[in-house]
Design a protein around this motif. Structure first.
Motif, PDB file in Angstrom:
ATOM      1  N   ILE A  66     -10.888 -38.663  40.819  1.00 28.05           N
ATOM      2  CA  ILE A  66      -9.939 -38.391  42.194  1.00 28.05           C
ATOM      3  C   ILE A  66      -8.680 -39.065  42.031  1.00 28.05           C
ATOM      4  O   ILE A  66      -7.768 -38.171  42.352  1.00 28.05           O
ATOM      5  N   ALA A  67      -8.438 -40.067  41.493  1.00 28.23           N
ATOM      6  CA  ALA A  67      -7.181 -40.687  41.166  1.00 28.23           C
ATOM      7  C   ALA A  67      -6.331 -39.788  40.385  1.00 28.23           C
ATOM      8  O   ALA A  67      -4.948 -39.718  40.596  1.00 28.23           O
ATOM      9  N   LYS A  68      -6.848 -39.172  39.206  1.00 31.65           N
ATOM     10  CA  LYS A  68      -5.967 -38.443  38.257  1.00 31.65           C
ATOM     11  C   LYS A  68      -5.516 -37.085  39.233  1.00 31.65           C
ATOM     12  O   LYS A  68      -4.595 -36.681  38.771  1.00 31.65           O
ATOM     13  N   ASN A  69      -6.357 -36.582  40.018  1.00 38.68           N
ATOM     14  CA  ASN A  69      -6.209 -35.271  40.783  1.00 38.68           C
ATOM     15  C   ASN A  69      -5.707 -35.581  42.134  1.00 38.68           C
ATOM     16  O   ASN A  69      -5.675 -34.795  42.849  1.00 38.68           O
ATOM     17  N   ASN A  70      -5.123 -36.537  42.160  1.00 39.69           N
ATOM     18  CA  ASN A  70      -4.498 -36.953  43.620  1.00 39.69           C
ATOM     19  C   ASN A  70      -3.421 -36.034  44.163  1.00 39.69           C
ATOM     20  O   ASN A  70      -3.454 -35.611  45.248  1.00 39.69           O
ATOM     21  N   ALA A  71      -2.575 -35.460  43.120  1.00 38.45           N
ATOM     22  CA  ALA A  71      -1.595 -34.677  43.599  1.00 38.45           C
ATOM     23  C   ALA A  71      -2.102 -33.326  44.127  1.00 38.45           C
ATOM     24  O   ALA A  71      -1.926 -32.707  44.996  1.00 38.45           O
ATOM     25  N   GLN A  72      -3.160 -32.799  43.406  1.00 43.57           N
ATOM     26  CA  GLN A  72      -3.921 -31.534  43.684  1.00 43.57           C
ATOM     27  C   GLN A  72      -4.507 -31.928  45.059  1.00 43.57           C
ATOM     28  O   GLN A  72      -4.692 -30.731  46.018  1.00 43.57           O
ATOM     29  N   ILE A  73      -5.224 -32.827  45.298  1.00 42.04           N
ATOM     30  CA  ILE A  73      -5.985 -33.007  46.629  1.00 42.04           C
ATOM     31  C   ILE A  73      -5.057 -33.207  47.780  1.00 42.04           C
ATOM     32  O   ILE A  73      -5.470 -32.669  48.797  1.00 42.04           O
ATOM     33  N   ARG A  74      -3.839 -33.728  47.542  1.00 38.89           N
ATOM     34  CA  ARG A  74      -2.845 -33.969  48.510  1.00 38.89           C
ATOM     35  C   ARG A  74      -2.203 -32.567  48.779  1.00 38.89           C
ATOM     36  O   ARG A  74      -1.966 -32.371  50.132  1.00 38.89           O
ATOM     37  N   TYR A  75      -1.960 -31.650  47.753  1.00 42.49           N
ATOM     38  CA  TYR A  75      -1.544 -30.505  47.952  1.00 42.49           C
ATOM     39  C   TYR A  75      -2.626 -29.583  48.904  1.00 42.49           C
ATOM     40  O   TYR A  75      -2.184 -28.977  49.743  1.00 42.49           O
ATOM     41  N   ALA A  76      -3.947 -29.670  48.410  1.00 39.90           N
ATOM     42  CA  ALA A  76      -4.757 -28.939  49.242  1.00 39.90           C
ATOM     43  C   ALA A  76      -4.812 -29.516  50.601  1.00 39.90           C
ATOM     44  O   ALA A  76      -4.948 -28.481  51.640  1.00 39.90           O
ATOM     45  N   LEU A  77      -4.463 -30.610  50.769  1.00 40.19           N
ATOM     46  CA  LEU A  77      -4.769 -31.146  52.345  1.00 40.19           C
ATOM     47  C   LEU A  77      -3.530 -30.780  53.022  1.00 40.19           C
ATOM     48  O   LEU A  77      -3.538 -30.444  54.208  1.00 40.19           O
ATOM     49  N   GLY A  78      -2.284 -30.582  52.206  1.00 42.37           N
ATOM     50  CA  GLY A  78      -1.120 -30.166  52.975  1.00 42.37           C
ATOM     51  C   GLY A  78      -1.351 -28.561  53.542  1.00 42.37           C
ATOM     52  O   GLY A  78      -0.722 -28.406  54.605  1.00 42.37           O
ATOM     53  N   GLN A  79      -2.031 -27.994  52.544  1.00 41.62           N
ATOM     54  CA  GLN A  79      -2.299 -26.488  53.038  1.00 41.62           C
ATOM     55  C   GLN A  79      -3.133 -26.384  54.238  1.00 41.62           C
ATOM     56  O   GLN A  79      -2.971 -25.545  55.025  1.00 41.62           O
ATOM     57  N   ARG A  80      -3.892 -27.293  54.298  1.00 41.98           N
ATOM     58  CA  ARG A  80      -4.662 -27.438  55.424  1.00 41.98           C
ATOM     59  C   ARG A  80      -4.330 -27.882  56.871  1.00 41.98           C
ATOM     60  O   ARG A  80      -4.570 -27.393  58.045  1.00 41.98           O
ATOM     61  N   VAL A  81      -3.496 -28.942  56.799  1.00 40.74           N
ATOM     62  CA  VAL A  81      -2.849 -29.286  57.966  1.00 40.74           C
ATOM     63  C   VAL A  81      -1.252 -29.272  58.096  1.00 40.74           C
ATOM     64  O   VAL A  81      -0.622 -29.719  59.038  1.00 40.74           O
ATOM     65  N   ARG A  82      -1.041 -28.220  57.545  1.00 37.87           N
ATOM     66  CA  ARG A  82       0.612 -28.015  57.756  1.00 37.87           C
ATOM     67  C   ARG A  82       0.983 -27.616  59.093  1.00 37.87           C
ATOM     68  O   ARG A  82       2.308 -27.762  59.287  1.00 37.87           O
ATOM     69  N   HIS A  83       0.145 -26.960  59.917  1.00 35.35           N
ATOM     70  CA  HIS A  83       0.662 -26.800  60.941  1.00 35.35           C
ATOM     71  C   HIS A  83       0.246 -27.982  62.037  1.00 35.35           C
ATOM     72  O   HIS A  83       1.010 -28.021  63.073  1.00 35.35           O
ATOM     73  N   GLN A  84      -0.482 -29.018  61.796  1.00 34.69           N
ATOM     74  CA  GLN A  84      -0.360 -30.029  62.460  1.00 34.69           C
ATOM     75  C   GLN A  84       0.585 -31.266  62.079  1.00 34.69           C
ATOM     76  O   GLN A  84       0.996 -31.925  63.093  1.00 34.69           O
ATOM     77  N   LEU A  85       0.907 -31.383  61.150  1.00 37.36           N
ATOM     78  CA  LEU A  85       1.726 -32.553  60.436  1.00 37.36           C
ATOM     79  C   LEU A  85       2.749 -32.112  59.832  1.00 37.36           C
ATOM     80  O   LEU A  85       2.457 -31.034  59.039  1.00 37.36           O
ATOM     81  N   ARG A  86       4.097 -32.693  60.055  1.00 41.54           N
ATOM     82  CA  ARG A  86       5.384 -32.430  59.172  1.00 41.54           C
ATOM     83  C   ARG A  86       5.183 -32.889  57.753  1.00 41.54           C
ATOM     84  O   ARG A  86       5.583 -32.236  57.103  1.00 41.54           O
ATOM     85  N   ILE A  87       4.791 -34.226  57.746  1.00 41.49           N
ATOM     86  CA  ILE A  87       4.797 -34.655  56.622  1.00 41.49           C
ATOM     87  C   ILE A  87       3.133 -35.201  56.136  1.00 41.49           C
ATOM     88  O   ILE A  87       2.536 -35.876  56.604  1.00 41.49           O
ATOM     89  N   VAL A  88       2.741 -34.721  54.797  1.00 40.85           N
ATOM     90  CA  VAL A  88       1.404 -35.017  54.413  1.00 40.85           C
ATOM     91  C   VAL A  88       1.271 -36.416  53.867  1.00 40.85           C
ATOM     92  O   VAL A  88       2.399 -36.750  52.903  1.00 40.85           O
ATOM     93  N   PRO A  89       0.471 -37.456  54.155  1.00 42.73           N
ATOM     94  CA  PRO A  89       0.676 -38.896  53.726  1.00 42.73           C
ATOM     95  C   PRO A  89       0.251 -38.860  52.454  1.00 42.73           C
ATOM     96  O   PRO A  89      -0.664 -38.282  51.933  1.00 42.73           O
TER      97      PRO A  89
END
Length: 111
Positions: A66-89
């Motif tokens: 999971i740590a190695k794929n952190n960037a992909q997980i963050r990107y997938a999270l950003g795709q899901r919450v892009r309308h609720q959050l301005r910046i993905v943490p």
């Protein structure tokens, strides 16, 4: 007021991360990852997620993956919450071993 917003965002991130991990681990039969708790920093820049991994023998290996794929997980999270959050943490993952701890206490109490 700020704490209420933090709690709402933490719950949103927990729900979305759970969905992402559920989709990713569906192909790995016999492995289950659930997000037990999330915390978000006051500036909403860092999300700390606690993961419960079953079976627990694979926990360290899966956490490293999971740590190695952190960037992909963050990107997938950003795709899901892009309308609720301005910046993905930024995401930080830790193993939640509270269930193992409870199980050990139960074993000790039984004998």
């Amino acid at each position: 007021m700020q704490e209420t917003r933090q709690n709402k965002i933490a719950r949103l991130l927990q729900k979305e991360l759970s969905t992402i991990f559920q989709e990713q681990t569906r192909a790995m039969h016999g492995t289950m990852v659930s997000v037990t708790r999330t915390k978000i920093s006051p500036d909403l820049g860092i999300c700390t997620a606690y993961l419960s991994i079953f079976p627990s023998e694979k926990a360290e290996e899966l956490l490293n993956n999971i740590a190695k794929n952190n960037a992909q997980i963050r990107y997938a999270l950003g795709q899901r919450v892009r309308h609720q959050l301005r910046i993905v943490p930024e995401l930080r993952f830790f193993i939640d071993d509270s269930l193992d701890y409870i199980e050990r206490i139960d074993q000790l109490l039984k004998g």
